[in-house]
Scaffold this motif. Sequence first.
Motif, short mmCIF file in Angstrom:
data_model
loop_
_atom_site.label_atom_id
_atom_site.label_comp_id
_atom_site.label_asym_id
_atom_site.label_seq_id
_atom_site.Cartn_x
_atom_site.Cartn_y
_atom_site.Cartn_z
N ALA A 36 0.81 -1.22 0.00
CA ALA A 36 0.00 0.00 0.00
C ALA A 36 0.84 1.27 0.00
O ALA A 36 0.37 2.34 -0.43
N ILE A 37 2.10 1.18 0.46
CA ILE A 37 2.97 2.36 0.58
C ILE A 37 4.26 2.08 -0.20
O ILE A 37 5.18 1.43 0.32
N PRO A 38 4.36 2.53 -1.44
CA PRO A 38 5.52 2.25 -2.28
C PRO A 38 6.86 2.64 -1.65
O PRO A 38 7.87 1.94 -1.85
N ALA A 39 6.91 3.73 -0.89
CA ALA A 39 8.18 4.20 -0.33
C ALA A 39 8.55 3.53 0.98
O ALA A 39 9.61 3.82 1.56
N LEU A 40 7.70 2.64 1.46
CA LEU A 40 7.90 2.08 2.79
C LEU A 40 9.16 1.21 2.87
O LEU A 40 9.93 1.31 3.82
N ARG A 41 9.37 0.38 1.84
CA ARG A 41 10.52 -0.53 1.90
C ARG A 41 11.84 0.24 1.96
O ARG A 41 12.75 -0.12 2.70
N HIS A 42 11.92 1.32 1.17
CA HIS A 42 13.14 2.15 1.20
C HIS A 42 13.32 2.78 2.57
O HIS A 42 14.44 2.84 3.09
N ALA A 43 12.22 3.24 3.17
CA ALA A 43 12.30 3.88 4.49
C ALA A 43 12.74 2.88 5.55
O ALA A 43 13.55 3.20 6.44
N GLU A 44 12.26 1.64 5.46
CA GLU A 44 12.68 0.60 6.41
C GLU A 44 14.16 0.28 6.26
O GLU A 44 14.89 0.11 7.25
#
Length: 325
Positions: A36-44
């Motif tokens: 649901a949040i495309p940028a989430l993996r990069h932020a993690e």
Amino acid sequence: MRTKNELYQKAMRTVAARRQVARARAEDARAEAEAAIPALRHAEEEVRVRGIRCALAGAAGKDRTEAAAALADAKQKLTALLAQSGRPADALEPRFVCPKCQDTGSVNGRTCECVHKVMQQLRRKEIEALSSLSIASFDTMELRYYPNRADEKVGGAIRPYMADMLADLRSYAEEFDHHSESLMLFGNAGLGKTHAALAIAGIVLEKGYDVIYVSSPDFFSKLEGLHFGADPAGEEETLMQTAAGADLLILDDLGSEFNSAFLISSLYSLLNNRLGAKLPTIVTTNITDGALLEKLYTEKISSRLSAFVPCLFAGDDIRTQKAAE
């Protein structure tokens, strides 16, 4: 009847299963959030990398101020992304049943209290399968079933006598410890002896002590069957050791079992071991005549039972009264 070690192993498996479930649900939540949040993996990944750099700086004895600030910034950005999607900051973390040990069963090298709680629950279920523990409490023992008539055996009216008796037994349970005395609840059938013993068991279990409940005829019949039959696993010895070592043993309905030389020997050994170890035992029996008790179980056993605090139950059969209502 499980041994303490068997209860412990079962409890640890239960806690381990909780941890697996919590971690699996966290992975499912992460997969859903990342979709649901495309940028989430990069932020993690940024949080992970910054965390490693901060740890390395500390291990090398360097100033961690800059690294710690970068880690805090990365965490803040991750939290903001989650918040924008309506998720809490800990949405990606496992939700453990026990926050103290995170469902590992251990805190600072010691068994966590959650494991002991599971052990209590397992023991309670075991006793419930053998008895009416689920409905036994002092609150459900209605005094109206005890008559108000005088009885010379109790030195007055039965109802107030029983009210005092039950109050004393409740106090016994609430104050129970390894120094508590052994009790003999005796009286005619249907007067609430087993109910009271199980009410004590429920309270003592909640206090964290291990309670073993056995029906005398069933317990000794099983022991005898194992003793004179096939017992390759040594179950007879395990049963005796478990009963002998319990924090509180409730031996229900003594006197209704088949009398034999084996019974006399086993009962004497059990009582003697527990008295020697100063472990409390509660015996319930319909035998009200001390001479009959000695005749049935020999003077040696009778002398052991004489060390128990006698608790006479008086009145009329409550089961008969309830059936007539």
